[in-house]
Scaffold this active site. Structure first.
Site, PDB file in Angstrom:
ATOM      1  N   ALA B  57      11.106 -30.394 -22.087  1.00 22.83           N
ATOM      2  CA  ALA B  57      11.653 -31.189 -23.190  1.00 22.83           C
ATOM      3  C   ALA B  57      12.865 -31.998 -22.419  1.00 22.83           C
ATOM      4  O   ALA B  57      13.898 -31.715 -22.604  1.00 22.83           O
ATOM      5  CB  ALA B  57      12.332 -29.993 -24.178  1.00 22.83           C
ATOM      6  N   GLU B  58      12.153 -33.192 -21.993  1.00 20.60           N
ATOM      7  CA  GLU B  58      13.262 -33.692 -20.975  1.00 20.60           C
ATOM      8  C   GLU B  58      14.345 -34.308 -21.639  1.00 20.60           C
ATOM      9  O   GLU B  58      15.407 -34.308 -21.211  1.00 20.60           O
ATOM     10  CB  GLU B  58      12.423 -34.908 -20.297  1.00 20.60           C
ATOM     11  CG  GLU B  58      11.395 -34.549 -19.320  1.00 20.60           C
ATOM     12  CD  GLU B  58      10.067 -34.148 -19.718  1.00 20.60           C
ATOM     13  OE1 GLU B  58       9.834 -34.352 -21.222  1.00 20.60           O
ATOM     14  OE2 GLU B  58       9.127 -33.691 -19.075  1.00 20.60           O
ATOM     15  N   ALA B  82       9.406 -39.028 -11.539  1.00 17.65           N
ATOM     16  CA  ALA B  82      10.256 -39.989 -12.143  1.00 17.65           C
ATOM     17  C   ALA B  82       9.782 -40.416 -13.201  1.00 17.65           C
ATOM     18  O   ALA B  82      10.487 -41.162 -14.224  1.00 17.65           O
ATOM     19  CB  ALA B  82      10.496 -40.963 -10.830  1.00 17.65           C
ATOM     20  N   PHE B  84       8.834 -39.158 -15.791  1.00 15.93           N
ATOM     21  CA  PHE B  84       9.205 -38.449 -17.041  1.00 15.93           C
ATOM     22  C   PHE B  84      10.780 -38.653 -17.407  1.00 15.93           C
ATOM     23  O   PHE B  84      11.076 -38.347 -18.247  1.00 15.93           O
ATOM     24  CB  PHE B  84       9.167 -36.917 -16.842  1.00 15.93           C
ATOM     25  CG  PHE B  84       7.878 -36.363 -16.349  1.00 15.93           C
ATOM     26  CD1 PHE B  84       6.724 -37.271 -16.558  1.00 15.93           C
ATOM     27  CD2 PHE B  84       7.817 -35.299 -15.417  1.00 15.93           C
ATOM     28  CE1 PHE B  84       5.330 -37.022 -15.922  1.00 15.93           C
ATOM     29  CE2 PHE B  84       6.275 -34.991 -14.962  1.00 15.93           C
ATOM     30  CZ  PHE B  84       5.293 -35.732 -15.269  1.00 15.93           C
ATOM     31  N   ILE B  85      11.346 -39.437 -16.613  1.00 22.59           N
ATOM     32  CA  ILE B  85      12.824 -39.742 -17.114  1.00 22.59           C
ATOM     33  C   ILE B  85      12.624 -40.662 -18.193  1.00 22.59           C
ATOM     34  O   ILE B  85      13.763 -40.669 -18.888  1.00 22.59           O
ATOM     35  CB  ILE B  85      13.663 -40.589 -15.699  1.00 22.59           C
ATOM     36  CG1 ILE B  85      14.968 -40.250 -16.051  1.00 22.59           C
ATOM     37  CG2 ILE B  85      13.342 -42.037 -15.672  1.00 22.59           C
ATOM     38  CD1 ILE B  85      16.249 -40.673 -15.089  1.00 22.59           C
ATOM     39  N   HIS B 127       2.274 -41.460 -13.312  1.00 17.14           N
ATOM     40  CA  HIS B 127       2.966 -40.485 -12.469  1.00 17.14           C
ATOM     41  C   HIS B 127       3.477 -41.040 -11.251  1.00 17.14           C
ATOM     42  O   HIS B 127       3.658 -40.490 -10.104  1.00 17.14           O
ATOM     43  CB  HIS B 127       2.105 -39.078 -12.123  1.00 17.14           C
ATOM     44  CG  HIS B 127       2.001 -38.153 -13.223  1.00 17.14           C
ATOM     45  ND1 HIS B 127       0.987 -38.456 -14.159  1.00 17.14           N
ATOM     46  CD2 HIS B 127       2.340 -37.002 -13.271  1.00 17.14           C
ATOM     47  CE1 HIS B 127       1.013 -37.411 -15.079  1.00 17.14           C
ATOM     48  NE2 HIS B 127       2.078 -36.719 -14.456  1.00 17.14           N
TER      49      HIS B 127
HETATM   50  C1  LIG Z   1       6.518 -35.667 -20.040  1.00 13.95           C
HETATM   51  C2  LIG Z   1       5.973 -34.791 -19.064  1.00 13.95           C
HETATM   52  N1  LIG Z   1       6.787 -33.633 -18.552  1.00 13.95           N
HETATM   53  C3  LIG Z   1       6.046 -32.986 -17.601  1.00 13.95           C
HETATM   54  C4  LIG Z   1       4.814 -33.088 -17.099  1.00 13.95           C
HETATM   55  C5  LIG Z   1       4.394 -32.292 -16.099  1.00 13.95           C
HETATM   56  N2  LIG Z   1       3.169 -31.292 -16.648  1.00 13.95           N
HETATM   57  C6  LIG Z   1       2.015 -31.595 -16.474  1.00 13.95           C
HETATM   58  S1  LIG Z   1       0.809 -30.603 -17.206  1.00 13.95           S
HETATM   59  C7  LIG Z   1       2.379 -29.527 -17.834  1.00 13.95           C
HETATM   60  C8  LIG Z   1       1.948 -28.405 -18.411  1.00 13.95           C
HETATM   61  C9  LIG Z   1       1.275 -28.748 -19.819  1.00 13.95           C
HETATM   62  O1  LIG Z   1       1.066 -27.552 -20.305  1.00 13.95           O
HETATM   63  P1  LIG Z   1       0.186 -27.547 -21.885  1.00 13.95           P
HETATM   64  O2  LIG Z   1       0.708 -28.725 -22.583  1.00 13.95           O
HETATM   65  O3  LIG Z   1       0.279 -26.441 -22.497  1.00 13.95           O
HETATM   66  O4  LIG Z   1      -1.126 -28.107 -21.233  1.00 13.95           O
HETATM   67  P2  LIG Z   1      -2.175 -27.291 -20.359  1.00 13.95           P
HETATM   68  O5  LIG Z   1      -2.131 -27.772 -18.908  1.00 13.95           O
HETATM   69  O6  LIG Z   1      -1.681 -25.871 -20.486  1.00 13.95           O
HETATM   70  O7  LIG Z   1      -3.485 -27.506 -20.851  1.00 13.95           O
HETATM   71  C10 LIG Z   1       3.513 -30.246 -17.300  1.00 13.95           C
HETATM   72  C11 LIG Z   1       4.683 -29.805 -17.555  1.00 13.95           C
HETATM   73  C12 LIG Z   1       4.272 -34.323 -17.860  1.00 13.95           C
HETATM   74  N3  LIG Z   1       2.861 -34.379 -17.300  1.00 13.95           N
HETATM   75  N4  LIG Z   1       4.659 -34.984 -18.772  1.00 13.95           N
END
Ligand SMILES: Cc1ncc(C[n+]2csc(CCOP(=O)(O)OP(=O)(O)O)c2C)c(N)n1
Ligand SMILES: [Mg+2]
Lengths: 358, 328
Positions: B57-58, B82, B84-85, B127
């Protein structure tokens, strides 16, 4: 549970084709994990353990419907019939890939199969899916938009805004949440946090918006088929959005940041001879693996062991061929980096600067 | 002692956590997905309760960091990659950056946002961002952009001690690069550039990972008899323009190397500064080595083509050396 499982099950003749799609996904992902040992494909995410959600749900889509997937998209695309050769080639960054090498594992897309674009920004696609539904309604098209996302996406503000808009406008969108954190909410430093939500049941998040919500077992393909059928009927009859929380128990190889084949490859005979399941991961295969479950269900529906084994052998061969295809595929020209930024070639050349592709 | 960049980061974080009980870490991806992740685990162990792992929850936790800073803490908010900022943009750019000014100087926001920028290899378009130029175009934010273990450690202290918001930008490809760390903690002040290599023939101003690439390029150029001076601004806001202008005054030639996109990148700002304020010293047109004006493609062949490389830096150096305009 906030609502009951809808009724209706998959017709028996569809059991074997469904198992076939699940096996193709599984053999694809297993092949990829091996391939990633020797080739740097970036950070990738496999769909192992969630096949019983994506396969029956997406089988119900029709031409012209769209689905927006995530970083964990491989299973979704295969379920809709995207060519595994082009998918693996994309994952290896080759010119023959689905996205011409521009996207890689995180962004596999195929508009022809209903995947206009795939975002790896958690939560990002939710409002976009709502936007497609908005257009379908305004254009008078009887089409549905599906937002596919993980439990983590509900932690993002984008979900709440998207849900509100979908509910206000009663749009034909299905929010299909694949909650793979059940029983696996580890909060270890450096691991992916998942389901860091203050609500007990994820589907409860849809209720204040008046969006009908179903909580189902995501490894039960019948439950998925039924819930998705209901949601699609609702969307196509103008009754607005739906929310489905499909719960799956995480595959042990997906506990860390990098997928690992810790369980070994699934064997179809686990479905008829549980005694052959090796010990450390017996419980997962026996109780939670959607593929093993689908084998059992296909048997119960009258399929023979030989037929199942033959389907599996085909899937394994197909994916080995996809690996060979991808590895033999050419790399994109460096100049391709300057193509595709804008539709208008003049604008594209001007905007990308001195080295614009011819 | 010799240490890799990631160790400098961990030491810097450890020092500020130990010295100032107001320092909290919000987020835990300081080291990305690299093997150095264990360093976060060690910090969590040694500073129980001071490392908070927020939801995905950025915009929410960036704002939480801002509010906590206003009300007495000194949070270091880790946004991780970065790119995600952008999820946190309204809080970082439209809240944190404006608060001191908008309140007529009454309310300060001593928060630090950490991001890991750049082309990491296979990160593709979502990314791989280098948002420092966009952030630099936001008055009110300070930006630290270290390139060595020593600098990151010392700049973390400066960032935490600052009464205003700071964006701390690392590049994931810096984490394994070795350097020297002094024994005692030090604070590296904002707005003081560091000349990472002395040279007389041309000036290379580089930022973040590109400092390291420029040092490699400078070694190869030296083998050809070309002595490049490598200037690392270390902080982009405030920017030590004087050190840059003085270096160009000595060498008469400038190559700017930065991983932002070429148009309106950090390199563009530095080039414009020199063109405006040191035009007479220039003996050749300024050359920018930057990321091309396209999103970052996934495939390695294309990724290589769009980013600054040692070879491109050397080619730019050759080009500025060939242009022979007498000093005006
Ligand atoms: C806006 C954003 N914040 C953080 C990330 C890093 N990130 C990639 S996958 C992930 C976990 C996602 O969990 P979920 O939505 O439950 O999907 P799952 O991998 O479990 O299928 C995170 C935090 C991202 N890709 N995008
Ligand atoms: Mg999840």
């Amino acid at each position: 549970m906030p609502s009951t499982v809808p009724s209706g099950a998959l017709p028996a003749p569809q059991r074997l084709p469904q198992l076939r799609t699940m096996l193709r996904i599984r053999r694809f992902e297993e092949a990829l994990i091996d391939l990633a040992q020797a080739h740097d494909v970036g950070h990738f995410h496999v769909y192992i353990g969630q096949e019983a959600t994506g396969v029956p749900a997406l089988a119900l889509l029709e031409d012209g419907d769209v689905a927006y997937s995530t970083h964990r998209n491989h299973g979704h695309l295969l379920a809709r019939g995207v060519d595994p050769n082009a998918m693996l080639a994309e994952i290896l960054g080759r010119a023959t890939g689905t996205n011409g090498g521009k996207g890689g594992t995180l962004h596999l897309a195929s508009p022809a199969h209903g995947f206009p674009t795939t975002s790896a920004s958690v939560g990002g696609p939710l409002p976009i899916a709502v936007g497609s539904a908005f257009a379908f309604r305004e254009l008078g098209r009887d089409r549905v938009s599906v937002a596919l996302f993980g439990d983590g996406a509900l932690e993002e503000g984008a979900w709440h805004e998207a849900a509100n808009i979908a509910a206000l406008r009663q749009l034909p969108v299905v929010f299909l949440c694949e909650n793979n954190s059940v029983g696996a909410v580890t909060q270890q430093a450096g691991d992916y946090p998942s389901s860091t939500l203050a609500v007990g049941t994820l589907a409860d998040l849809a209720r204040p918006f008046g969006i009908p919500a179903a909580v189902i077992d995501g490894s039960d393909s019948d439950a998925v088929h039924a819930a998705m059928s209901d949601a699609l009927v609702r969307a196509r009859s103008g009754d607005g959005p739906s929310f489905i929380e499909a719960r799956t128990v995480r595959w042990p190889g997906n506990q860390g940041i990098w997928a690992e084949l810790v369980t070994g490859r699934v064997q179809v005979h686990y479905g008829w001879d549980a005694a052959t399941i090796p010990d450390p991961h017996r419980a997962w295969f026996a109780e939670h693996d959607p593929v093993v479950r689908a084998v059992r269900e296909a048997l119960a529906a009258g399929a023979g062991r030989d037929a199942i084994a033959a389907i599996d052998a085909d899937a394994t061969r197909e994916m080995a061929a996809a690996v060979a295809f991808a590895l033999a595929s050419p790399w994109p020209d460096a100049d391709e980096a300057f193509a595709n930024l804008y539709a208008d070639p003049r604008v594209n050349a001007l905007a990308t600067g001195r080295r614009a592709a011819k | 002692m010799t240490a890799v960049y990631a160790d400098g980061m961990a030491l810097g974080l450890r020092e500020v956590l130990a010295e100032d009980p107001r320092v909290y870490l919000m987020g835990q991806y300081f080291f990305g997905l690299t093997r150095h992740r264990r360093l976060t685990v060690e910090l969590m162990r040694d500073f129980p309760g001071r490392v908070w792992n927020p939801p995905i929850a950025e915009v929410g936790y960036a704002g939480t960091g801002i509010g906590a800073a206003i009300s007495g803490l000194r949070p270091i908010v880790d946004i991780a990659t970065a790119s995600f900022i952008f999820q946190a943009w309204p809080q970082v750019v439209n809240e944190a950056a404006n608060i001191r000014y908008m309140t007529g100087g009454q309310t300060g926001v001593p928060v630090v946002f950490h991001i890991t920028h750049g082309i990491r290899g296979g990160g593709a378009s979502q990314h791989s961002h280098s948002p420092q130029a966009m952030l630099m175009n936001t008055p009110g934010l300070q930006i630290i952009s270290p390139s060595t273990a020593r600098d990151v450690r010392g700049l973390i202290r400066a960032a935490v001690q600052s009464d205003d918001p700071v964006v701390w930008i690392d590049h994931v490809k810096l984490f394994d690069i070795e350097g020297e760390l002094p024994d005692a903690p030090e604070t590296i002040p904002m707005g003081v550039a560091d000349i990472k290599r002395r040279g007389t023939d041309l000036t290379i101003v580089a930022t973040s990972l590109q400092v390291q690439r420029s040092l490699v390029a400078a070694e190869r150029l030296a083998a050809e008899g070309i002595q490049a001076e490598v200037v690392d601004p270390r902080t982009l806001v405030p920017l030590d323009r004087a050190t840059i202008l003085q270096s160009v005054g000595r060498t008469g030639r400038l190559v700017v190397v930065d991983e932002c996109h070429r148009s309106c990148g950090v390199g563009a700002e530095i080039a414009a500064t020199v063109a405006e304020d040191a035009f007479d010293a220039l003996r050749a047109p300024i050359i920018r080595v930057a990321t091309e004006d396209v999103p970052i493609p996934f495939s390695r062949t294309m990724e290589e083509a769009v980013q600054p490389t040692v070879e491109k830096i050397i080619a730019a150096a050759h080009a500025v050396m060939e242009a022979r305009r007498p000093r005006g």
